[in-house]
Design a protein around this motif. Structure first.
Motif, mmCIF file in Angstrom:
data_model
loop_
_atom_site.group_PDB
_atom_site.id
_atom_site.type_symbol
_atom_site.label_atom_id
_atom_site.label_comp_id
_atom_site.label_asym_id
_atom_site.label_seq_id
_atom_site.Cartn_x
_atom_site.Cartn_y
_atom_site.Cartn_z
ATOM 1 N N ARG A 49 -43.442 88.584 58.479
ATOM 2 C CA ARG A 49 -44.584 88.591 59.385
ATOM 3 C C ARG A 49 -45.017 87.161 59.670
ATOM 4 N N SER A 80 -39.914 102.839 55.429
ATOM 5 C CA SER A 80 -41.357 102.757 55.578
ATOM 6 C C SER A 80 -41.856 103.912 56.448
ATOM 7 N N ALA A 134 -37.972 97.612 51.390
ATOM 8 C CA ALA A 134 -38.321 96.619 52.421
ATOM 9 C C ALA A 134 -37.563 95.316 52.171
ATOM 10 N N ALA A 162 -36.835 99.010 61.436
ATOM 11 C CA ALA A 162 -37.650 99.624 62.480
ATOM 12 C C ALA A 162 -37.494 98.909 63.809
ATOM 13 N N PRO A 196 -36.460 90.693 60.430
ATOM 14 C CA PRO A 196 -35.897 90.152 59.187
ATOM 15 C C PRO A 196 -36.602 88.878 58.717
ATOM 16 N N THR A 210 -33.686 96.012 52.887
ATOM 17 C CA THR A 210 -33.315 96.109 54.305
ATOM 18 C C THR A 210 -33.451 94.754 54.993
ATOM 19 N N ALA A 211 -34.434 93.958 54.551
ATOM 20 C CA ALA A 211 -34.560 92.607 55.129
ATOM 21 C C ALA A 211 -33.313 91.790 54.790
ATOM 22 N N ARG A 226 -44.499 104.288 58.119
ATOM 23 C CA ARG A 226 -45.143 103.850 59.355
ATOM 24 C C ARG A 226 -44.138 103.288 60.355
ATOM 25 N N GLN A 227 -43.001 102.794 59.840
ATOM 26 C CA GLN A 227 -42.041 102.144 60.733
ATOM 27 C C GLN A 227 -40.655 102.783 60.632
ATOM 28 N N ALA A 228 -40.624 104.082 60.355
ATOM 29 C CA ALA A 228 -39.335 104.751 60.164
ATOM 30 C C ALA A 228 -38.505 104.708 61.453
ATOM 31 N N PRO A 229 -37.175 104.469 61.318
ATOM 32 C CA PRO A 229 -36.321 104.390 62.505
ATOM 33 C C PRO A 229 -35.894 105.771 62.994
ATOM 34 N N ASP A 280 -48.323 99.220 55.542
ATOM 35 C CA ASP A 280 -47.362 98.721 56.524
ATOM 36 C C ASP A 280 -46.247 97.955 55.832
ATOM 37 N N TRP A 281 -45.363 98.672 55.111
ATOM 38 C CA TRP A 281 -44.254 98.003 54.456
ATOM 39 C C TRP A 281 -43.379 97.370 55.516
ATOM 40 N N PRO A 282 -43.035 96.066 55.344
ATOM 41 C CA PRO A 282 -42.203 95.443 56.358
ATOM 42 C C PRO A 282 -40.855 96.164 56.468
ATOM 43 N N SER A 283 -40.410 96.407 57.668
ATOM 44 C CA SER A 283 -39.152 97.128 57.846
ATOM 45 C C SER A 283 -38.372 96.567 59.027
ATOM 46 N N PRO A 284 -37.422 95.649 58.780
ATOM 47 C CA PRO A 284 -36.624 95.127 59.880
ATOM 48 C C PRO A 284 -35.822 96.209 60.561
ATOM 49 N N ARG A 304 -37.992 100.207 67.844
ATOM 50 C CA ARG A 304 -39.378 100.053 68.266
ATOM 51 C C ARG A 304 -39.489 99.284 69.574
ATOM 52 N N ASP A 324 -44.885 91.174 63.572
ATOM 53 C CA ASP A 324 -43.715 91.560 62.790
ATOM 54 C C ASP A 324 -42.487 90.891 63.401
ATOM 55 N N THR A 360 -30.294 92.866 56.734
ATOM 56 C CA THR A 360 -30.413 92.745 58.186
ATOM 57 C C THR A 360 -30.553 91.286 58.596
#
Lengths: 103, 196
Positions: free
Chosen positions: A101, B54, B186, A15, A98, B189-190, B56-59, A9-13, A19, A95, B193
């Motif tokens: 977690r 990511s 990751a 997403a 930015p 992008t953080a 699992r969290q792809a946009p 679960d790579w953090p991805s803002p 979501r 989550d 953003t």
């Protein structure tokens, strides 16, 4: 070389843009996750403060026992409540985009 | 359609993509996390530089396009950084086989938790020493400590051997790669953003 979990679960803002946080088909579970996640965040903060005081040697044996028992039972109670909603302890890590977690 | 990552427009070739300025946004039809991981692995292997999302969290594609447009310069610079490099994932796990049964008293529980926090700090310090410049991933006491570092793929085996040799006794060290730069992406992008 060994393979990691491929769905880690790579953090991805990024997403967060697409979501949906609350699913109408499972509102109870998603709301429970949100509320219990916040409670777990507060419990972890209290645990960190207790650890800091243990490291500093500023707790009496009675305070250590009372504080430890409180934190231990709070963790057990949170995990028990989470299980009632079909949630694992890892699901309580929220989550925050930015900000990373919660726990 | 789901976005899987970014590359330079001139390198996109056979991959399904949408061009945005000098960048190509790779996409694929809705699928599983594993499908997206496979696409990322193929892109990492075939492209000169690839910035993955990511799995699992792809946009969604449209949302990713909107996010990219005002950040083209920063993302182009990131692709320059990634050129010819893959990501090595390093995992350190202390050997805790000597730990006793679950605590029954509050005092024992707090002492055990304090030890776990101390072990976590020691593992993180150890990784910083072994891999200067590595990106440490979020973790919690009692869980393994992980870090990623960018390297040319042909240097990974020698780095892995060096890490195993330098790892302190009582610590299990696992290394894998080369992976698409998920950890780098990751963090990037953080940063791009961050709320203003």
């Amino acid at each position: 070389m060994t393979a990691p979990d491929p769905t880690q679960d790579w953090p991805s803002p990024l997403a967060e843009i697409s979501r949906l946080k609350i699913d109408p088909e499972r509102v109870e579970q998603d709301m429970a996750r949100l509320v219990l996640g916040l409670m777990e965040f507060l419990r972890k903060l209290m645990e960190l403060q207790a650890v800091r005081r243990m490291d500093a040697g500023s707790l009496t044996p009675e305070e250590e026992e009372r504080l430890g028992l409180t934190l231990m039972r709070a963790e057990e109670a949170l995990h028990r409540l989470a299980a009632q909603f079909g949630l694992q302890p890892g699901d309580l890590s929220l989550d925050l985009g930015p900000l990373g977690r919660s726990v | 359609m789901i976005a899987v990552g970014l590359c330079r427009a001139e390198e996109a070739g056979e991959f399904d993509h949408v061009q945005t300025g000098p960048l190509a946004l790779l996409w694929q039809p809705d699928g599983t996390d594993t499908d997206r991981l496979d696409r990322c692995l193929a892109a990492q292997e075939q492209l000169g530089a690839f910035l993955p999302f990511s799995p699992r969290q792809a946009p969604k594609l449209a949302a990713a396009c909107d996010w990219i447009r005002p950040r083209i310069a920063a993302l182009s610079a990131a692709l320059d950084d990634l050129a010819g490099q893959g990501e090595m994932l390093v995992t350190l796990q202390p050997d805790t086989t000597g730990s006793g049964p679950p605590s029954s008293s509050g005092r024992d529980w707090l002492r055990e938790r304090t030890l776990q926090h101390a072990r976590l700090r020691a593992m993180q310090d150890c990784l910083r020493d072994l891999l200067p410049g590595a990106h440490l991933l979020p973790t919690s006491p009692g869980a393994p400590v992980e870090a990623t570092v960018l390297l040319p793929p042909d240097l990974m085996h020698s780095h892995a051997r060096t890490l195993h040799a330098a790892c302190p006794e009582g610590v299990d060290c696992r290394v894998s790669g080369p992976w698409p730069a998920f950890g780098y992406a990751a963090a990037l992008t953080a940063r791009l953003t961050e709320p203003t």
